[in-house]
Design an enzyme around this catalytic site. Sequence first.
Site: not given
Ligand code: 5GP
Length: 136
Positions: A88, A95, A101, A103
């Site tokens: 994302n 995001q 990152h 997934h």
């Molecule tokens: P995004 O929405 O930015 O693509 O994904 C962020 C992801 O990071 C989410 O799935 C959320 O659950 C995960 N996440 C956020 N903070 C942390 C953290 O401190 N540790 C871990 N292991 N995952 C996190």
Amino acid sequence: MKDSNCIFCKIANGEIPSNTIYEDDNFRVILDNGPATKGHALILPKEHYADLFELSEEAASEVLIVAKKVSEKMKKTLNMDGLNVVQNNGETAGQTVKHFHVHLIPRYENDGQHILWNPTSPSAEELVQVRDTINS
Ligand code: 5GP
Ligand code: ZN
């Protein structure tokens, strides 16, 4: 470059503990702490890039190899039926953490997740217009 205010920089570089399932010189792969499914993991570069637009070409060229290695390990060890690779960029795209990152989301039959999009039906002319805009 690392960003001292970035939680994923701290996790990627081992300053904050994580459930690590892969690590090399440039990447750490951790379990997401709010997983969509069992085994949902995040590929984190150790350097800070906010998103795909900032990502270096070197890191870009390595990240899919890491995705392949880790997904093969998942396929062997988790009884998964499929895999979504999701990345994302920007709040509109979902995001929430501004450190690039990827997934890796193992999929299981009837896992109740809805990661795919709703298709739309543009006309042939509209598609040509979009193609020409992107190619301009
Ligand atoms: P995004 O929405 O930015 O693509 O994904 C962020 C992801 O990071 C989410 O799935 C959320 O659950 C995960 N996440 C956020 N903070 C942390 C953290 O401190 N540790 C871990 N292991 N995952 C996190
Ligand atoms: Zn960072």
